[in-house]
Write a protein that holds these residues in place. Structure first.
Motif, mmCIF file in Angstrom:
data_model
loop_
_atom_site.group_PDB
_atom_site.id
_atom_site.type_symbol
_atom_site.label_atom_id
_atom_site.label_comp_id
_atom_site.label_asym_id
_atom_site.label_seq_id
_atom_site.Cartn_x
_atom_site.Cartn_y
_atom_site.Cartn_z
ATOM 1 N N UNK B 71 -3.861 3.293 3.589
ATOM 2 C CA UNK B 71 -3.536 3.405 2.169
ATOM 3 C C UNK B 71 -3.299 2.043 1.513
ATOM 4 N N UNK B 72 -3.242 0.986 2.319
ATOM 5 C CA UNK B 72 -3.053 -0.339 1.742
ATOM 6 C C UNK B 72 -1.600 -0.768 1.669
ATOM 7 N N UNK B 73 -0.689 0.050 2.194
ATOM 8 C CA UNK B 73 0.730 -0.313 2.163
ATOM 9 C C UNK B 73 1.003 -1.425 3.170
ATOM 10 N N UNK B 74 0.387 -1.331 4.332
ATOM 11 C CA UNK B 74 0.592 -2.340 5.370
ATOM 12 C C UNK B 74 -0.691 -3.122 5.624
ATOM 13 N N UNK B 75 -0.527 -4.387 5.970
ATOM 14 C CA UNK B 75 -1.668 -5.227 6.326
ATOM 15 C C UNK B 75 -1.818 -5.194 7.843
ATOM 16 N N UNK B 76 -3.033 -4.980 8.350
ATOM 17 C CA UNK B 76 -3.206 -4.979 9.806
ATOM 18 C C UNK B 76 -2.922 -6.356 10.401
ATOM 19 N N UNK B 77 -2.408 -6.362 11.637
ATOM 20 C CA UNK B 77 -2.222 -7.632 12.323
ATOM 21 C C UNK B 77 -3.580 -8.187 12.747
ATOM 22 N N UNK B 78 -4.435 -7.311 13.243
ATOM 23 C CA UNK B 78 -5.803 -7.718 13.546
ATOM 24 C C UNK B 78 -6.699 -6.492 13.468
ATOM 25 N N UNK B 79 -7.985 -6.729 13.574
ATOM 26 C CA UNK B 79 -8.929 -5.645 13.401
ATOM 27 C C UNK B 79 -9.171 -5.409 11.926
ATOM 28 N N UNK B 80 -9.976 -4.413 11.625
ATOM 29 C CA UNK B 80 -10.276 -4.206 10.215
ATOM 30 C C UNK B 80 -10.219 -2.738 9.845
ATOM 31 N N UNK B 81 -10.021 -2.520 8.555
ATOM 32 C CA UNK B 81 -10.017 -1.163 8.033
ATOM 33 C C UNK B 81 -10.757 -1.175 6.702
ATOM 34 N N UNK B 82 -11.607 -0.182 6.534
ATOM 35 C CA UNK B 82 -12.341 -0.056 5.278
ATOM 36 C C UNK B 82 -12.280 1.385 4.810
ATOM 37 N N UNK B 83 -11.964 1.548 3.524
ATOM 38 C CA UNK B 83 -11.960 2.880 2.935
ATOM 39 C C UNK B 83 -12.878 2.832 1.724
ATOM 40 N N UNK B 84 -13.900 3.649 1.729
ATOM 41 C CA UNK B 84 -14.913 3.657 0.672
ATOM 42 C C UNK B 84 -15.470 2.245 0.453
ATOM 43 N N UNK B 85 -15.640 1.545 1.547
ATOM 44 C CA UNK B 85 -16.229 0.212 1.488
ATOM 45 C C UNK B 85 -15.285 -0.888 1.038
ATOM 46 N N UNK B 86 -14.003 -0.545 0.848
ATOM 47 C CA UNK B 86 -13.061 -1.571 0.380
ATOM 48 C C UNK B 86 -12.010 -1.863 1.424
ATOM 49 N N UNK B 87 -11.414 -3.048 1.289
ATOM 50 C CA UNK B 87 -10.219 -3.373 2.058
ATOM 51 C C UNK B 87 -9.036 -2.784 1.281
ATOM 52 N N UNK B 88 -8.380 -1.770 1.838
ATOM 53 C CA UNK B 88 -7.359 -1.069 1.048
ATOM 54 C C UNK B 88 -6.183 -1.933 0.627
ATOM 55 N N UNK B 89 -5.891 -2.999 1.363
ATOM 56 C CA UNK B 89 -4.765 -3.834 0.946
ATOM 57 C C UNK B 89 -5.195 -4.856 -0.101
ATOM 58 N N UNK B 90 -6.298 -5.546 0.175
ATOM 59 C CA UNK B 90 -6.727 -6.574 -0.775
ATOM 60 C C UNK B 90 -7.170 -5.985 -2.092
ATOM 61 N N UNK B 91 -7.794 -4.810 -2.027
ATOM 62 C CA UNK B 91 -8.218 -4.166 -3.267
ATOM 63 C C UNK B 91 -7.348 -2.936 -3.486
ATOM 64 N N UNK B 92 -6.044 -3.176 -3.445
ATOM 65 C CA UNK B 92 -5.086 -2.083 -3.449
ATOM 66 C C UNK B 92 -5.244 -1.156 -4.659
ATOM 67 N N UNK B 93 -5.343 -1.730 -5.854
ATOM 68 C CA UNK B 93 -5.383 -0.898 -7.051
ATOM 69 C C UNK B 93 -6.667 -0.068 -7.102
ATOM 70 N N UNK B 94 -7.811 -0.719 -6.803
ATOM 71 C CA UNK B 94 -9.090 0.009 -6.817
ATOM 72 C C UNK B 94 -9.063 1.118 -5.778
ATOM 73 N N UNK B 95 -8.484 0.814 -4.610
ATOM 74 C CA UNK B 95 -8.375 1.816 -3.557
ATOM 75 C C UNK B 95 -7.458 2.968 -3.990
ATOM 76 N N UNK B 96 -6.335 2.601 -4.621
ATOM 77 C CA UNK B 96 -5.342 3.615 -5.007
ATOM 78 C C UNK B 96 -5.917 4.645 -5.976
ATOM 79 N N UNK B 97 -6.858 4.230 -6.795
ATOM 80 C CA UNK B 97 -7.458 5.173 -7.745
ATOM 81 C C UNK B 97 -8.220 6.291 -7.054
#
Lengths: 262, 336
Positions: B71-97
């Protein structure tokens, strides 16, 4: 910006609906702070009856200082009171996460979440004191003075909010930030009086370190025709400086939160 | 194209290690000893659009930490996460929509406001057009029965009502991905059914992708064709629920309360004895090889039974079994 303004309006209206659900609560909250301030004024009046001037300042002149800082305080009290409870109400309970999954700025969400009616009493008392002082001192109420007053009060409010934001950001580490906020916030009691009555150290501290002086003493001096030099005009600059510093602290705290989750 | 993709997703927390007692606390204060704990450890999975996936594990397994990273609340220590092609933390607002999240027993609604007011505020935050908002309210009506809730403040709602309100508020902006953390916890059967119906309806009707954490096997059996199981931060199974049920859900436990001692009893076929108390007999059996009634009959022939009960395996025991079976299960699965 426009989106946030209209959104604040919506939050505000909803908040009023809650407050109206608890009408008695609302009335007590809105008036209790004013009794507190009136008590402070009365105590000062008793003292000043014995000593007609406080280091060259008359009772009415001190009232102007007192009134200005009271209005400034009411701004943070009304619009930024949630900063106090960030730690135990939002972070510890995990409710802060709710702000982070919404498509709006979390700081905006925190502040807009709760308009605090307790500040209304201070706003009224502060305004009454300033009006009383100005009429007793025959300070002409021109457009220029009105404008200066508005800027002074907004500056004061911004300084209060900045200092509370700065200290509240420690909640991201400490969880309970209330003692830290209280420590800094409470020094505003000094700013209810002319800074000239204090020693050099306190004067410097209240000007540059915890700059509540710009919320009361400096604008009051200017209105009273007492020379404080450039300090009469430096308030907004100091407010902007502290606000950006506080916002950085907030951002830093937020980054810590998102990496540790506590 | 996957809607959610994690690769070697890892979250390490640095915690202060405390010894018990006041002395331990003081010691930790003066000279803290830190310890790194991997709450989520190299977890990789992909979830496609329109899937409902059960994300399960015992308490503290790392479910919430994973969801917080998604959901973008926490930043991973390592590895990656993508939701709908976005980084949920860096693009938090776009992801939140585009996402919705229900976090367990917490509410995202305003405690003192009548539900309709809370919902309107949420609608404004997500900028749902008024006509669309009204349409969705109508759509939700059938399954969630919102009309009876609209004027009640959240603080006066029952648990079931609260969850219905919560779900409506989470889906009012038509998120493409929804994270549901224990949506049926503490609810009665009827309320659970309603919540499950709604989740299913949203998934089928709108193609909403759902990641569901739960301790309720019923939720999983009814909603999730696929489950991901994590334990101690590691992914230990990713695959169809059918496989799990077949492999680990075959065992049942039956317990008899008896008036006489059970020590001398001859055990029925195809079962093993678990507890060894004088007046209680607990047997474990594979239901594909024998039945509860066969066992009960065999026991009752020999001894007077006062009472008996049958227990299905719970999620925790299945997870334990899978874990003890090693990572073989995961390797056998083409998905991971």
């Amino acid at each position: 910006m426009r989106r946030y303004l209209s959104l604040y309006g919506v939050f505000f209206v909803q908040r009023l609906k809650i407050l109206m659900e608890y009408r008695v609560n609302f009335l007590i909250g809105a008036t209790s702070t004013s009794f507190l301030q009136i008590g402070g004024v009365l105590a000062m009046w008793v003292v000043m009856r014995q000593i007609p001037s406080l280091n060259g300042w008359s009772f009415d002149e001190v009232l102007l200082v007192f009134g200005l800082v009271t209005i400034s305080e009411s701004i943070t009290h009304m619009f930024a009171d949630n900063l106090w409870t960030l730690g135990w109400q939002y972070i510890r309970s995990g409710e802060f996460d709710r702000f982070l999954v919404r498509p709006i700025d979390p700081l905006f969400h925190l502040l807009a979440d709760r308009f605090c009616h307790d500040g209304i009493g201070n706003l009224l008392v502060g305004t009454a004191l300033v009006v009383k002082a100005m009429s007793a001192l025959h300070i002409p109420f021109t457009v220029a003075t009105a404008l200066y007053l508005v800027i002074a009060v907004l500056t004061g409010g911004a300084i209060f909010i900045a200092l509370n934001l700065l200290t509240a950001s420690s909640a991201f580490w400490l969880v309970d930030s209330i003692p830290v906020t209280f420590l800094v916030y409470n020094t505003y009691e000094f700013a209810k009086y002319p800074l000239t009555i204090y020693g050099r150290g306190i004067r410097i501290a209240l000007t540059w370190l915890i700059p509540y002086g710009f919320a009361s003493f400096y604008p009051a001096s200017y209105l009273l025709g007492r020379n404080v030099g450039a300090l009469a005009w430096m308030g907004p600059l100091v407010a902007v400086l502290f606000m950006s510093l506080a916002y950085r602290a907030w951002k830093f705290g937020l980054a810590h939160y998102t990496s540790t989750g506590s | 194209m996957p809607v959610i993709r994690t690769e070697q997703l890892t979250k390490i927390f640095r915690v202060v290690r405390k010894e018990p007692g006041l002395r331990g606390s003081l010691k930790a204060l003066v000279r803290p000893r830190f310890e790194n704990i991997a709450a989520v450890n190299q977890v990789s999975f992909e979830i496609d659009a329109g899937e409902i996936v059960g994300y399960i594990g015992v308490n503290g397994a790392g479910k919430s930490t994973t969801i917080k990273m998604l959901t973008g609340i926490l930043v991973p220590t390592s590895g990656s996460v993508q939701v709908l092609g976005r980084d949920p933390h860096r693009q938090r607002v776009a992801n939140a929509r585009e996402i919705g999240a229900v976090f367990g027993q917490r509410t995202q609604l305003w405690w003192d406001l009548p539900f309709i007011e809370s919902l309107a505020l949420v609608g404004r935050i997500y900028e749902v057009p008024p006509a669309r908002y009204r349409q969705l309210l109508k759509d939700f009506e059938d399954t969630l029965g919102l009309s009876e809730l609209l004027h009640i403040p959240i603080r006066n709602m029952s648990l079931g009502q609260k969850m219905r309100a919560e779900l409506a508020a989470t889906l009012i902006h038509e998120p493409r991905v929804v994270y549901l953390d224990e949506p049926t916890i503490g609810l009665d059967l009827l309320a659970k059914e309603r919540i499950r119906d709604f989740i299913r309806e949203q998934n089928r009707g709108r193609g909403t992708t759902v990641l569901l954490t739960t301790h309720d096997l019923g939720d999983i059996e009814q909603l999730c064709p696929r489950v991901i199981i994590i334990d101690a931060g590691r992914l230990i199974y990713d695959g169809p629920i059918a496989t799990i049920k077949e492999r680990f859900g075959r065992h049942r436990e039956i317990t008899f309360e008896t008036s006489e001692a059970t020590t001398a009893i001859e055990l029925p076929r195809d079962c093993t004895r678990l507890a060894a108390e004088p007046h209680r007999l607990t047997l474990r059996f594979d239901r594909t090889r024998t039945t509860a009634s066969q066992i009960a009959a065999a026991v009752m022939e020999q001894i007077e039974v006062l009472d008996f009960s049958l227990a299905e395996p719970d999620l925790a025991s299945i997870v334990r079994q899978i874990y003890q079976g090693g990572l073989r299960e995961v390797e056998g699965n083409p998905r991971s």
